[in-house]
Scaffold this active site. Structure first.
Site, PDB file in Angstrom:
ATOM      1  N   ALA A  65     -18.149   0.919 -46.424  1.00  0.00           N
ATOM      2  CA  ALA A  65     -19.494   0.850 -46.370  1.00  0.00           C
ATOM      3  C   ALA A  65     -19.927   2.104 -45.537  1.00  0.00           C
ATOM      4  O   ALA A  65     -19.295   2.888 -44.802  1.00  0.00           O
ATOM      5  CB  ALA A  65     -19.799  -0.272 -45.556  1.00  0.00           C
ATOM      6  N   GLY A 108     -15.155  -1.674 -46.759  1.00  0.00           N
ATOM      7  CA  GLY A 108     -15.814  -1.947 -48.101  1.00  0.00           C
ATOM      8  C   GLY A 108     -15.339  -1.341 -49.324  1.00  0.00           C
ATOM      9  O   GLY A 108     -15.479  -1.966 -50.525  1.00  0.00           O
ATOM     10  N   GLU A 111     -12.626  -3.684 -50.184  1.00  0.00           N
ATOM     11  CA  GLU A 111     -13.366  -5.092 -50.422  1.00  0.00           C
ATOM     12  C   GLU A 111     -13.864  -5.105 -51.645  1.00  0.00           C
ATOM     13  O   GLU A 111     -13.854  -6.107 -52.500  1.00  0.00           O
ATOM     14  CB  GLU A 111     -14.218  -5.148 -49.263  1.00  0.00           C
ATOM     15  CG  GLU A 111     -13.705  -5.441 -48.060  1.00  0.00           C
ATOM     16  CD  GLU A 111     -14.904  -5.542 -46.811  1.00  0.00           C
ATOM     17  OE1 GLU A 111     -15.408  -4.468 -46.784  1.00  0.00           O
ATOM     18  OE2 GLU A 111     -14.765  -6.469 -46.218  1.00  0.00           O
ATOM     19  N   GLU A 131     -11.887  -0.940 -40.057  1.00  0.00           N
ATOM     20  CA  GLU A 131     -13.424  -1.492 -39.500  1.00  0.00           C
ATOM     21  C   GLU A 131     -13.127  -1.514 -37.680  1.00  0.00           C
ATOM     22  O   GLU A 131     -14.011  -1.373 -37.012  1.00  0.00           O
ATOM     23  CB  GLU A 131     -13.926  -2.670 -40.053  1.00  0.00           C
ATOM     24  CG  GLU A 131     -14.526  -2.425 -41.233  1.00  0.00           C
ATOM     25  CD  GLU A 131     -13.560  -2.833 -42.388  1.00  0.00           C
ATOM     26  OE1 GLU A 131     -12.371  -3.034 -42.161  1.00  0.00           O
ATOM     27  OE2 GLU A 131     -14.308  -3.412 -43.445  1.00  0.00           O
TER      28      GLU A 131
END
Ligand code: CAA
Length: 257
Positions: A65, A108, A111, A131
Site C-alpha cells: 500500500a 499490499g 496481499e 508492515e
C-alpha cells in the site's frame, strides 16, 4: 476507460493488466486501487474475457500500500473511509485471476497476489508482509490469507519479524503454484491464462467458487456444495459440448454459457 496507473491489453480471451507506477514500485494508492478494481470488474462481466493476468515490473509486482499516502491519516479517516474495504470487490471476483509476480511483492503487493487464484513467481520474486516495521500490520487480508496459504508457523514469523521469502521458499511453502525463470514469466502466465480462458467461463467460475469454498466452510458442507454445483453444471450448454466432444474424439468448442 483511460487509466493512468495501470495498463490494460486484451489478448484473445485474456485481459493482461500491468501495474504502472514504476517510480513508486507500483505502490497501491487510492487511484491504482480504484482503476484496477474497475478494470477487473469489467472483465468479470465480459463474456469475451475468460481469465485475467495481473503483473508488475521486473523490479516490483507491488511494494505495498502507498505509505506516503497514508502516513499522516488519522484513525477517524481510516475508519470512516473504511480504508482497504474496496479490495473486497477484488476478492469477490468470479473470473479466474493469475498474479505473475517478479521482484517485490510486499505488504499490499503480497496481499494482492494472494487475492488472485494462482500465483506464478519469477525466480527473483520476493514475498513478505513487512508492515510491522512501519508500526502497523497487514491490512488487506495478509494476516488471514498468508496463514491459510502457508500455515501459522511461517505466517506468524513473517508477520512478526517482517522477514521476506524468496520464490523457492514460497513454492515450497505452498504460496505459489510454480516458479519460472524471470524472462519467461509473462509468457508462461499468458499461456496458463489462455488455457483457462479456453475452458467454459461459467464452469471455470463455478470451479473457482468451489475451491474457494474450502477456505470458508467444513469438509461436509464443502463437499455438499461441490456436489450441488456439479449437478447444476448439467444445465449448461458447455457440459453437453464438453462431453460430446470427448465421445466424438474432437476438441471441445465451448460457448461459455
Ligand atoms: N509506498 C510508497 N512509496 C513506496 C513504497 C510504498 N509501499 N515502496 C517503495 N516506494 C517508493 C520509495 O519511497 C521510493 O520513492 P522515492 O524515489 O521518491 O524515494 C521508490 O518507491 C523506490 O523505492 P526505494 O528507493 O526504497 O527502492 P529500493 O530498491 O531501495 O527498495 C524496497 C525496495 C525494499 C521494496 C523498499 O522500497 C521498501 O521497503 N518498500 C516498502 C515495503 C513495505 O513496507 N510495504 C508495506 C507497505 S504498508 C502495507 O502494504 C499495508 C497493508 O497491508 C495494506
Amino acid at each position: 476507460m483511460a487509466y493512468e496507473t495501470i495498463l490494460t491489453e486484451t489478448r484473445g480471451r485474456v485481459l493482461l493488466i500491468t501495474l504502472n507506477r514504476p517510480k513508486a514500485l507500483n505502490a497501491l494508492n487510492g487511484q491504482l486501487t480504484e482503476e484496477l478494481i474497475a478494470a477487473v470488474q469489467q472483465a468479470d462481466a465480459d463474456p469475451e474475457i475468460g481469465c485475467i493476468v495481473i503483473t508488475g515490473s521486473a523490479k516490483a509486482f507491488a511494494a505495498g500500500a502507498d505509505i506516503k499516502e497514508m502516513q499522516s491519516a488519522t484513525y477517524a479517516e481510516m475508519y470512516a473511509g473504511d480504508r482497504f474495504s474496496a479490495w473486497d470487490r477484488f476478492a469477490a471476483l468470479r473470473i479466474p485471476t493469475i498474479a505473475a509476480v517478479a521482484g517485490y511483492a510486499l505488504g499490499g503487493g503480497c496481499e494482492l497476489a494472494m487475492m488472485c487464484d494462482i500465483i506464478l513467481a519469477a525466480d527473483d520474486a520476493v514475498f513478505g508482509q513487512p508492515e510491522i516495521k512501519l508500526g502497523v500490520m497487514p491490512g488487506i487480508g495478509g494476516s488471514q490469507r498468508l496463514t491459510r496459504a502457508i500455515g501459522k508457523a511461517k505466517a506468524m514469523e513473517m508477520c512478526l519479524t517482517g522477514r521476506t521469502m524468496d520464490a523457492t521458499e514460497a513454492e515450497r511453502a505452498g504460496l505459489v503454484a510454480r516458479v519460472v525463470p524471470a524472462e519467461g514469466l509473462l509468457d508462461d502466465a499468458l499461456r496458463t491464462a489462455e488455457t483457462i480462458a479456453g475452458m467454459s467461463k461459467p464452469i471455470a467460475m463455478m470451479t473457482k467458487e468451489a475451491v474457494n469454498r474450502a477456505y470458508e466452510t467444513t469438509l461436509t458442507e464443502g463437499v455438499r456444495f461441490e456436489r450441488r454445483v456439479f449437478h447444476a453444471m448439467f444445465a449448461t450448454a458447455d457440459q453437453k459440448e464438453g462431453m460430446a466432444a470427448f465421445v466424438e474424439k474432437r476438441p471441445a468448442k465451448f460457448q461459455h454459457r
